[in-house]
Design an enzyme around this catalytic site. Structure first.
Site, mmCIF file in Angstrom:
data_model
loop_
_atom_site.group_PDB
_atom_site.id
_atom_site.type_symbol
_atom_site.label_atom_id
_atom_site.label_comp_id
_atom_site.label_asym_id
_atom_site.label_seq_id
_atom_site.Cartn_x
_atom_site.Cartn_y
_atom_site.Cartn_z
ATOM 1 N N GLU A 179 1.026 -1.184 -0.281
ATOM 2 C CA GLU A 179 0.229 -0.126 -0.094
ATOM 3 C C GLU A 179 0.860 0.935 0.374
ATOM 4 O OE1 GLU A 179 -2.911 -0.581 2.690
ATOM 5 O OE2 GLU A 179 -3.737 -2.203 2.511
ATOM 6 N N ASN A 200 0.557 5.967 8.558
ATOM 7 C CA ASN A 200 -0.835 5.173 7.881
ATOM 8 C C ASN A 200 -0.806 3.407 7.986
ATOM 9 O OD1 ASN A 200 -1.956 8.030 6.233
ATOM 10 N ND2 ASN A 200 -2.322 6.891 8.048
ATOM 11 N N HIS A 419 -17.400 -10.638 6.300
ATOM 12 C CA HIS A 419 -16.447 -10.323 6.013
ATOM 13 C C HIS A 419 -15.545 -10.842 7.344
ATOM 14 C CE1 HIS A 419 -13.565 -6.795 8.023
ATOM 15 N NE2 HIS A 419 -13.066 -7.538 6.441
ATOM 16 N N HIS A 420 -13.979 -10.991 6.805
ATOM 17 C CA HIS A 420 -13.640 -11.869 8.461
ATOM 18 C C HIS A 420 -12.123 -10.989 8.201
ATOM 19 C CE1 HIS A 420 -15.257 -16.074 7.937
ATOM 20 N NE2 HIS A 420 -16.014 -15.333 8.326
ATOM 21 N N GLU A 421 -12.021 -9.818 9.025
ATOM 22 C CA GLU A 421 -10.535 -9.392 9.671
ATOM 23 C C GLU A 421 -10.602 -9.794 10.611
ATOM 24 O OE1 GLU A 421 -9.076 -6.506 7.926
ATOM 25 O OE2 GLU A 421 -7.225 -7.811 9.638
ATOM 26 N N GLU A 490 -5.528 -7.045 2.705
ATOM 27 C CA GLU A 490 -3.235 -6.929 2.779
ATOM 28 C C GLU A 490 -3.411 -8.276 2.591
ATOM 29 O OE1 GLU A 490 -6.302 -6.156 5.052
ATOM 30 O OE2 GLU A 490 -5.489 -4.033 4.460
ATOM 31 N N GLU A 508 -6.121 -6.943 -2.753
ATOM 32 C CA GLU A 508 -6.673 -5.405 -2.741
ATOM 33 C C GLU A 508 -4.900 -5.232 -3.296
ATOM 34 O OE1 GLU A 508 -6.984 -2.028 1.281
ATOM 35 O OE2 GLU A 508 -6.277 -3.801 1.202
ATOM 36 N N GLU A 514 -9.886 3.929 0.657
ATOM 37 C CA GLU A 514 -9.959 4.116 1.995
ATOM 38 C C GLU A 514 -8.528 5.000 2.421
ATOM 39 O OE1 GLU A 514 -8.377 -0.046 2.922
ATOM 40 O OE2 GLU A 514 -6.822 0.344 3.832
HETATM 41 C C1 NOJ Z 1 -8.135 -2.739 5.658
HETATM 42 C C2 NOJ Z 1 -9.166 -2.924 4.803
HETATM 43 O O1 NOJ Z 1 -8.304 -2.969 3.899
HETATM 44 C C3 NOJ Z 1 -10.529 -2.026 4.955
HETATM 45 O O2 NOJ Z 1 -11.115 -2.703 3.263
HETATM 46 C C4 NOJ Z 1 -11.480 -2.910 5.841
HETATM 47 O O3 NOJ Z 1 -12.499 -2.052 6.150
HETATM 48 C C5 NOJ Z 1 -10.176 -2.487 6.859
HETATM 49 N N1 NOJ Z 1 -9.272 -2.961 7.174
HETATM 50 C C6 NOJ Z 1 -10.598 -3.449 8.454
HETATM 51 O O4 NOJ Z 1 -10.518 -4.789 8.163
HETATM 52 CA CA CA Z 2 -5.598 -1.733 3.040
#
Ligand code: NOJ
Ligand code: CA
Length: 713
Positions: A179, A200, A419-421, A490, A508, A514
């Site tokens: 990024e 960032n 969504h899975h963070e 990521e 991404e 973002e």
């Molecule tokens: C980074 C991701 O690129 C973004 O799209 C997402 O909203 C946030 N992480 C939270 O998971």
């Molecule tokens: Ca990101």
């Protein structure tokens, strides 16, 4: 008789002369099917393997050596002889289940060189070259042998020896994140270390002056080169170390401090392909399908559980700080920190989800992403060291009624995207994966956006190292078993694996939209996409999340904005290729005078799955214009974006069918539009056109245009 004898002798003489020539030069050559590209391979006097690449008889890659260093084994570097060669030609066509086009031509000449050490170890290494009309791919194959079994590669040294000081579009060779903004410099001026640090970024690590791939260059004679890799499997990602003084790049694999090396391999083993795309026009780089061709054919068969689609989401509102992922509402998106509890501004509530579902259903959008629906977010930004075990991928927050949202979406014909963070804790994710995917399927959910924000746990691993490459691969394979498609954020870079695993739908892996919401460096500059199209986009689909209409969002963040016009945002649906395209702004931002904004019609209409794609014009970092024809409807869409310079263009529609008339609806920058002073000023105009039409268009500074073209009955 005498004459015949003489002829026989002279033939013999000639033949032996040829052999002698070959032996002294020892060069093996292989050309592209159109003969424009020629690769030469040889071993030096000390038996070191090297190659060169010519395009139309001019050297583009000069003598470049290859070698491997291992832990506790001598390097594979010198003392080689060629013990055999094989050749092959392939010319076939295969079809993409979804993509930029349906038919893909796979046409190349292949040369495999079998090398063996002349030392007592007699170790073997094969190099397989595939030469296409649009570039070169080669990989190393370690065949089964006595003296290499399981080894730890401490360095792969593949050289790319450039012939002059090209102009380069590059990002730093970060081991953790792609990024970064693209820089345009001469090769000799690449200084990745000074460009790498960015406040960032949640994770960033770069040990030396190296760039990440795809890295794209333009020579003084106008030739375009792009370096990347294909089929990155069970190996470390490759960065390219830069030597400004010799104009040489050398592969530098991403390492692992736990493993104290780069890649552990068990022989027999094939490395990923090292790739060099070669094109006379910049646009040809985008049209090239070489990276995909170098990957294995589809192993999943039909993936009709995934339908290419546009989607809305509870997403942008968190990034601009209107709401939060956590239920308590303690996240501060000005500082990316978690503060003390304050009034709840939770984004993922049942009510809010219904609002997005209504908007989607009324405006022809198929999907809905909901971030912040599950427990764990309350500690996401607060406890960087306690991310293992943080997220739970089955348990919704108390104010998000999963069943109710699911039923409401179903009623309205909207598909939910999970969504899975993972917060970069892949072991926690792997533990829950099976159950989490079952939970998805039980609820009729077929795709998931994954995320890996933060430094990888366990410490010592990096996002782009072998251990993580294997994790991302495992996610793809396990998800495929359950008929689930993956959109990774990521991620590891795309290397064409979507051909083999078409459930790898998007990712991404770049500075997405973002950054415009919270980056402290002014966000993505107007030239961002005109650069991304010729660099990052060469690797594969991008989940960029376009479609911001409220360009300045001053109600939420005065210090940030999107640095494009509204028409430029529309163009992104065509310029950027992805089978998933978000309409990322808030539903209320898509209203004008109480009604849906007239320009939203383009987002409703635009295709996401294509029969064919053509790059009409473009120069790296300046502008790009792409036309794509939608599958099934046969409608065409054209998108163009420019950098900070306003630009006049004439679009020629000769890609349309002759003898037919069409209605072209053009969404353009208004006369006085400007990315900063007047970004939302637009006009819409309809015209009847044919294949013979030429239309003059003006793009404002940071602007663009979008056209939908429908055949008249
Ligand atoms: C980074 C991701 O690129 C973004 O799209 C997402 O909203 C946030 N992480 C939270 O998971
Ligand atoms: Ca990101």
């Amino acid at each position: 008789m005498k004459k015949l004898f003489f002829n026989f002798i002279s033939t013999l003489f000639l033949a032996s002369l040829l052999v002698a020539c070959n032996a002294s030069k020892g060069k093996l050559t292989v050309e592209s099917p159109d003969n424009n590209i020629e690769v030469k391979f040889a071993v030096s006097k000390v038996g070191a393997p090297f190659y060169t690449v010519q395009f139309k008889n001019n050297t583009v890659i000069d003598t470049s050596f290859i070698s491997f260093d291992f832990k506790e084994l001598p390097s594979l570097k010198e003392g080689f002889k060629v013990i055999n060669t094989t050749r092959n030609t392939v010319n076939e066509t295969w079809q993409m289940p979804w993509g930029e086009q349906i038919d893909v031509e796979n046409n190349y000449n292949e040369l495999v060189v079998y090398l063996e050490e002349e030392t007592p170890l007699k170790r073997q290494l094969n190099i397989r070259f595939k030469i296409y009309n649009d570039g070169v791919g080669f990989r190393y194959e370690f065949p089964k042998q006595e003296n290499i079994k399981e080894v730890l590669i401490t360095d792969e040294n593949t050289e790319f020896n450039l012939t002059e000081d090209h102009t380069v579009w590059w990002i730093p060779g970060d081991w953790d994140i792609y990024e970064h903004l693209y820089s345009e410099t001469k090769f000799s001026e690449i200084d990745a270390l000074s460009k790498a640090n960015h406040e960032n970024l949640a994770a960033t690590y770069i040990p030396e002056n190296a760039v990440n791939t795809p890295v794209t260059m333009k020579t003084s004679t106008g030739l375009h080169l792009s370096f990347h890799e294909a089929d990155l499997t069970n190996y470390a990602g490759m960065t390219l170390k830069v030597d400004p003084s010799t104009l040489k790049m050398t592969s530098e694999l991403v390492g692992s401090e736990r493993m104290k090396g780069k890649a552990k391999i068990t022989v027999p083993f094939n490395t990923p392909w090292r790739t060099i795309q070669i094109a006379e026009s910049a646009g040809d780089l985008i049209e090239s399908k070489m990276i995909l061709n170098l990957n294995d054919p589809n192993e999943l068969g039909d993936v009709d559980y995934f339908t290419p689609m546009k989607y809305v989401g509870i997403w942008w509102e968190m990034h601009i700080g209107k709401s939060t992922w956590d239920m308590e509402g303690s996240q501060d998106m000005n500082t990316w920190t978690q503060g003390k509890s304050r009034t709840s501004r939770h984004g993922a509530t049942t009510e809010n989800a219904k609002k997005y579902i209504d908007f989607a259903a009324e405006n022809g959008i198929k999907g809905l992403l909901v971030e912040g629906w599950n427990t764990g977010w309350d500690k996401w930004l607060a406890e960087a060291d306690a991310r293992e075990g943080l997220f739970d991928f089955m348990t919704p927050y108390a104010d998000y009624n999963f069943e109710e949202v699911k039923n409401y979406a179903k009623e309205k014909g909207i598909e939910i995207i999970m969504h899975h963070e993972t917060s970069a804790a892949p072991l926690t994710y792997e533990k829950q994966m099976d159950e989490a995917y079952n939970f998805m399927k039980q609820n009729g959910i077929n795709s998931v956006k994954t995320g890996y924000v933060g430094e990888i746990i366990p410490k010592g691993e990096y996002h782009h190292g072998q251990w993580m490459v294997n994790h991302y691969h495992k996610v793809l394979v396990e998800a495929a078993k359950k008929k689930i498609a993956i959109n990774a954020h990521e991620p590891i870079k795309a290397t064409g694996k979507r051909r083999t695993y078409p459930n790898a739908i998007a990712r991404e892996g770049l500075r997405g939209q973002e950054f415009n919401a919270w980056a402290t460096d002014g966000g993505n500059p107007p030239n961002h996409i005109a650069t991304v199209a010729f660099t990052r986009m060469l690797s594969g689909p991008i989940d960029f999340t376009p479609g911001v209409f409220n360009i300045k969002f001053d109600d939420y963040k005065k210090g940030n904005q999107v640095n494009t016009t509204l028409a430029h945002q529309l163009a992104l649906y065509v310029v950027i290729y992805s089978p998933l395209q978000m309409a990322c702004d808030l539903p209320e931002h898509y209203l004008l005078d109480g009604k849906v904004h007239p320009a939203f019609q383009f987002i409703t209409d635009v295709g996401v799955d294509w029969q064919q794609s053509k790059v009409l014009e473009g120069e790296i970092g300046d502008f790009v214009v792409i036309a794509r024809q939608e599958k099934e409807t046969n409608n065409w869409f054209v998108g163009g974006v420019t950098n900070e310079e306003a630009r006049n263009l004439t679009i020629n529609f000769d890609f349309l069918e002759e003898g037919k008339t069409y209605t072209a609806k053009m969404y353009k920058d208004a006369e006085d539009a400007h990315w900063d002073n007047n970004p939302q000023a637009y006009t819409i105009e309809s015209k009847t056109i044919t294949a013979a039409s030429n239309i003059d268009l003006k793009m404002a500074a940071g602007g663009g245009f979008a056209i939908s073209i429908v055949e008249n009955n």
